[in-house]
Enzyme design. Structure first.
Site, PDB file in Angstrom:
ATOM      1  N   LYS A 139       0.476  -0.930  -0.438  1.00 47.55           N
ATOM      2  CA  LYS A 139      -0.515   0.011   0.315  1.00 47.55           C
ATOM      3  C   LYS A 139       0.890   1.324   0.134  1.00 47.55           C
ATOM      4  O   LYS A 139       1.641   1.533   1.209  1.00 47.55           O
ATOM      5  CB  LYS A 139      -1.115   0.607   1.335  1.00 47.55           C
ATOM      6  CG  LYS A 139      -1.908   0.757   1.100  1.00 47.55           C
ATOM      7  CD  LYS A 139      -2.751   1.190   2.519  1.00 47.55           C
ATOM      8  CE  LYS A 139      -1.174   2.733   2.927  1.00 47.55           C
ATOM      9  NZ  LYS A 139      -1.948   3.981   1.845  1.00 47.55           N
ATOM     10  N   VAL A 193       1.581   6.908  13.851  1.00 48.05           N
ATOM     11  CA  VAL A 193       0.417   5.360  12.864  1.00 48.05           C
ATOM     12  C   VAL A 193       1.452   3.855  13.019  1.00 48.05           C
ATOM     13  O   VAL A 193       0.825   3.421  13.461  1.00 48.05           O
ATOM     14  CB  VAL A 193       0.605   5.927  11.703  1.00 48.05           C
ATOM     15  CG1 VAL A 193       0.130   4.896  10.534  1.00 48.05           C
ATOM     16  CG2 VAL A 193       0.063   6.798  11.424  1.00 48.05           C
ATOM     17  N   GLY A 194       2.468   4.559  13.697  1.00 46.44           N
ATOM     18  CA  GLY A 194       3.487   3.048  13.784  1.00 46.44           C
ATOM     19  C   GLY A 194       2.563   2.120  14.636  1.00 46.44           C
ATOM     20  O   GLY A 194       2.768   1.156  15.294  1.00 46.44           O
ATOM     21  N   GLU A 211       9.800   1.006  10.710  1.00 46.12           N
ATOM     22  CA  GLU A 211      10.323   1.991   9.843  1.00 46.12           C
ATOM     23  C   GLU A 211       9.952   3.553  10.095  1.00 46.12           C
ATOM     24  O   GLU A 211       9.284   3.868   9.450  1.00 46.12           O
ATOM     25  CB  GLU A 211      11.043   2.378   8.709  1.00 46.12           C
ATOM     26  CG  GLU A 211      11.211   0.879   8.117  1.00 46.12           C
ATOM     27  CD  GLU A 211      13.097   0.423   9.276  1.00 46.12           C
ATOM     28  OE1 GLU A 211      13.583   1.295   9.533  1.00 46.12           O
ATOM     29  OE2 GLU A 211      13.525  -0.669   8.915  1.00 46.12           O
ATOM     30  N   CYS A 245      13.482  11.333   6.599  1.00 48.30           N
ATOM     31  CA  CYS A 245      13.566  10.636   7.668  1.00 48.30           C
ATOM     32  C   CYS A 245      14.658  10.805   8.309  1.00 48.30           C
ATOM     33  O   CYS A 245      14.989  10.773   9.548  1.00 48.30           O
ATOM     34  CB  CYS A 245      13.054   9.013   8.000  1.00 48.30           C
ATOM     35  SG  CYS A 245      13.845   7.699   7.475  1.00 48.30           S
ATOM     36  N   GLU A 340       9.160  16.468  14.955  1.00 50.07           N
ATOM     37  CA  GLU A 340      10.040  16.385  13.777  1.00 50.07           C
ATOM     38  C   GLU A 340      10.072  17.046  12.885  1.00 50.07           C
ATOM     39  O   GLU A 340       8.390  17.920  11.980  1.00 50.07           O
ATOM     40  CB  GLU A 340       9.687  14.623  13.258  1.00 50.07           C
ATOM     41  CG  GLU A 340      10.568  14.921  12.075  1.00 50.07           C
ATOM     42  CD  GLU A 340      10.108  12.556  11.321  1.00 50.07           C
ATOM     43  OE1 GLU A 340       9.403  11.723  12.210  1.00 50.07           O
ATOM     44  OE2 GLU A 340      10.886  13.078  10.418  1.00 50.07           O
TER      45      GLU A 340
HETATM   46  P1  NAD Z   1       2.577   8.783   7.935  1.00 51.31           P
HETATM   47  O1  NAD Z   1       2.836   7.474   9.126  1.00 51.31           O
HETATM   48  O2  NAD Z   1       1.122   9.202   7.995  1.00 51.31           O
HETATM   49  O3  NAD Z   1       1.987   7.487   6.841  1.00 51.31           O
HETATM   50  C1  NAD Z   1       2.760   6.264   6.749  1.00 51.31           C
HETATM   51  C2  NAD Z   1       1.631   4.803   5.286  1.00 51.31           C
HETATM   52  O4  NAD Z   1       1.078   5.048   7.337  1.00 51.31           O
HETATM   53  C3  NAD Z   1       1.029   6.387   4.261  1.00 51.31           C
HETATM   54  O5  NAD Z   1       0.757   4.834   3.702  1.00 51.31           O
HETATM   55  C4  NAD Z   1      -0.392   5.850   5.592  1.00 51.31           C
HETATM   56  O6  NAD Z   1      -1.846   5.907   4.194  1.00 51.31           O
HETATM   57  C5  NAD Z   1      -0.556   5.072   6.425  1.00 51.31           C
HETATM   58  N1  NAD Z   1      -1.494   5.531   7.134  1.00 51.31           N
HETATM   59  C6  NAD Z   1      -1.708   6.710   7.716  1.00 51.31           C
HETATM   60  N2  NAD Z   1      -2.517   6.848   8.683  1.00 51.31           N
HETATM   61  C7  NAD Z   1      -2.773   5.668   9.146  1.00 51.31           C
HETATM   62  C8  NAD Z   1      -3.802   5.154   9.708  1.00 51.31           C
HETATM   63  N3  NAD Z   1      -4.580   5.924  10.596  1.00 51.31           N
HETATM   64  N4  NAD Z   1      -3.778   3.431   9.743  1.00 51.31           N
HETATM   65  C9  NAD Z   1      -3.069   2.856   8.832  1.00 51.31           C
HETATM   66  N5  NAD Z   1      -2.438   3.466   8.257  1.00 51.31           N
HETATM   67  C10 NAD Z   1      -2.454   4.444   7.764  1.00 51.31           C
HETATM   68  O7  NAD Z   1       3.782   9.633   7.194  1.00 51.31           O
HETATM   69  P2  NAD Z   1       4.301   9.596   6.004  1.00 51.31           P
HETATM   70  O8  NAD Z   1       3.969  11.598   5.865  1.00 51.31           O
HETATM   71  O9  NAD Z   1       4.185   9.138   5.320  1.00 51.31           O
HETATM   72  O10 NAD Z   1       5.804   9.767   6.294  1.00 51.31           O
HETATM   73  C11 NAD Z   1       7.142  10.585   7.543  1.00 51.31           C
HETATM   74  C12 NAD Z   1       6.983   9.760   8.481  1.00 51.31           C
HETATM   75  O11 NAD Z   1       7.537   8.858   8.198  1.00 51.31           O
HETATM   76  C13 NAD Z   1       8.027  11.138   8.941  1.00 51.31           C
HETATM   77  O12 NAD Z   1       7.890  10.485  10.614  1.00 51.31           O
HETATM   78  C14 NAD Z   1       9.328   9.904   9.047  1.00 51.31           C
HETATM   79  O13 NAD Z   1      10.703  10.171   9.561  1.00 51.31           O
HETATM   80  C15 NAD Z   1       8.196   8.787   9.267  1.00 51.31           C
HETATM   81  N6  NAD Z   1       9.931   7.200   7.803  1.00 51.31           N
HETATM   82  C16 NAD Z   1      11.127   6.746   8.648  1.00 51.31           C
HETATM   83  C17 NAD Z   1      11.725   5.676   7.296  1.00 51.31           C
HETATM   84  C18 NAD Z   1      11.941   5.278   8.184  1.00 51.31           C
HETATM   85  O14 NAD Z   1      12.545   4.308   6.942  1.00 51.31           O
HETATM   86  N7  NAD Z   1      12.804   5.502   9.303  1.00 51.31           N
HETATM   87  C19 NAD Z   1      11.158   6.521   6.162  1.00 51.31           C
HETATM   88  C20 NAD Z   1      10.556   7.824   5.255  1.00 51.31           C
HETATM   89  C21 NAD Z   1      10.215   8.444   6.565  1.00 51.31           C
END
Ligand code: NAD
Length: 464
Positions: A139, A193-194, A211, A245, A340
């Site tokens: 996804k 979201v994690g 991640e 990130c 962040e």
């Molecule tokens: P996000 O958590 O908003 O979204 C990530 C994914 O989760 C998307 O596909 C989104 O559709 C899905 N999602 C959103 N809300 C959800 C919910 N309630 N339930 C289930 N799934 C849901 O993150 P983002 O804004 O896309 O990315 C930015 C964040 O990701 C930053 O915190 C960044 O540091 C982190 N990040 C980490 C890494 C890494 O490798 N550690 C890499 C890139 C980004």
């Protein structure tokens, strides 16, 4: 077919056959197909990233396409070794049995990707999953619709949906997917979201790789080469418009070199993005107006609280452009010091003594990355006395790219690791198999008479 439940059901049905049928040759062929697809769609990928947030085609090549191709060639080169059944030495009590570890695919994997490197962070884990022999429901993020649509089209052309399927959509779709009993969930995104993902995984008891992100600090010591530090910091912070990130979030700089670093950063910004950086084609845009407004709010809040705008400030909400910003004088109580930053805004925080800086870092969430510029003594001390996903010394971002280094966070910045062998392991179950040849263990079975007691006493002497 893009109904999540139906896709999952098809993949689940084929998982037992795939356990043995998806052998090394088949996995190599899948990786080859993926590589060919990425190469064939190179121009489409560059165009999609351009459409989504004006990412420069060269930056797309460097930070989206090349890392995926590297991941594929690394996996191809090492797959035989990773898949090898490993014999283990018997212990004294295990004489008469032969033990081995058999890596097996976990089964059906769910990959949820973020928008900030929408190709790299979708296909990178896919490479690991295919290398491990899993099928995948992927996804991508709804925030980068052009890249998500391209991924859906490209992967549908390349793989049957029973092996790799893309499901587009936002949180509602992710929620439906997370309710299904996947064998592994590989999530990249925000810590908030994690937590939702891990809570969902607790219901199905799926294993997870998380991640995540957070604030990645930098320490610039008095002995640092300031010109080089500024180069790495400007690049690491401002490529992808800071939406990375592992971008340096804020910089603790020794007071003796703070003015020099500020000046050198200004020069680097000028060199990389010209006199009008907000309209430079080399500088990506923010992904949405909401993200632009959030950052503007962080900057304005800091300025209202007494911070100084040392550089930047230009940009346009409608165009989602933002020139690199350097702030000084930020304080802990400001919002910019709490969340962040995830944008092209870099606070410089002068320090005199290292101890309080380390205390501050150790007092907060464990960062995904931590960078040190300076001599070996400083780097060793910071590495030993702090916890973070990774440490970079006299560089930024590169630990992500090294194929032989595991990539992942710790605590709120993540769980588990990705890339190369660690990525393969994330999607594999290392199954122990123990074969009895002449184990003496039955001598210890009940009834517990004197003979068993004596043997147990001998055993006690052997193991202690
Ligand atoms: P996000 O958590 O908003 O979204 C990530 C994914 O989760 C998307 O596909 C989104 O559709 C899905 N999602 C959103 N809300 C959800 C919910 N309630 N339930 C289930 N799934 C849901 O993150 P983002 O804004 O896309 O990315 C930015 C964040 O990701 C930053 O915190 C960044 O540091 C982190 N990040 C980490 C890494 C890494 O490798 N550690 C890499 C890139 C980004």
């Amino acid at each position: 077919m893009s109904d999540p439940e139906a896709l999952f059901a098809v993949q689940r049905r084929l998982a037992p056959a795939r356990r043995s049928g998806f052998d090394r040759v088949a996995r190599l062929a899948a990786l080859d197909r993926l590589r060919a697809a990425v190469l064939a769609h190179r121009a489409d990928i560059e165009a999609a990233l351009q459409a989504d947030f004006s990412k420069h085609p060269t930056e797309t090549l460097l930070t989206e396409i090349i890392p995926v191709l590297q991941e594929i060639s690394h996996a191809r080169r090492h797959l035989r070794g990773w898949m090898r059944v490993r014999r283990v030495w018997p212990s004294l009590t295990m004489l008469g049995a032969s033990g081995r570890i058999v890596p097996q695919p976990k089964g059906v994997a769910l990959i949820i990707a973020p928008w900030n490197f929408p190709l790299n962070l979708a296909l990178g884990p896919l490479v690991s999953a295919l290398a491990a022999g899993c099928s995948v429901v992927l996804k991508p993020s709804e925030m980068t619709p052009a890249t998500s649509a391209l991924l859906a089209r490209m992967l549908a052309e390349t793989f049957p949906p029973d092996l790799v399927a893309v499901v587009e959509g936002g949180p509602e779709v992710a929620t439906r997917l997370l309710a299904l009993p996947f064998d592994h969930i590989f999530f990249t995104g925000s810590p908030a979201v994690g937590r939702i993902v891990m809570a969902a995984a607790a219901k199905t008891l799926a294993s997870v790789t998380l991640e995540l992100g957070g604030k990645s600090p930098v320490i610039v010591g008095p002995e640092a080469n300031i010109a080089k530090a500024a180069k790495w910091l400007a690049w690491g912070k401002f490529f992808n418009a800071g939406q990375t990130c592992i971008a340096p979030d804020h910089v603790f700089v020794h007071a003796s070199v703070a003015a020099a670093l500020e000046e050198a950063l200004r020069a680097e910004i000028l060199r990389m993005y010209g006199g009008n950086p907000a309209s430079s084609p080399a500088l990506a845009k923010l992904v949405s107006t909401r993200h632009w407004q959030r950052l503007r709010g962080l900057i304005d809040g800091a300025l209202a609280g007494g911070a100084r705008l040392a550089e930047g400030g230009g940009g346009d909400e409608a165009a989602r452009s933002m020139a690199p910003v350097i702030l000084t004088g930020t304080t802990d109580n400001m919002q910019i010091s709490k969340e962040e930053i995830f944008g092209p805004v870099l606070p410089l925080i002068p320090y005199d003594a290292l101890e309080p800086v380390l205390e501050r870092i150790n007092g907060g969430d464990k960062p995904l990355a931590l960078y040190v510029f300076g001599n070996k003594a400083l780097a060793d001390r910071v590495t030993a006395q702090t916890a973070s996903g990774s440490v970079g010394v006299n560089l930024t971002v590169m630990p992500f790219i090294h194929p032989n280094l595991p990539f992942g966070g710790i605590g709120s910045s993540g769980l588990g690791a990705a890339h190369g062998y660690e990525g393969f392991r994330a999607f594999s179950h290392e199954k122990p198999v123990l074969v009895n040849r002449s184990l003496a263990m039955p001598l210890l079975f009940p009834p517990y008479g004197l003979r068993v007691r004596r043997l147990a006493e001998v055993l006690l002497r052997l193991v202690r």
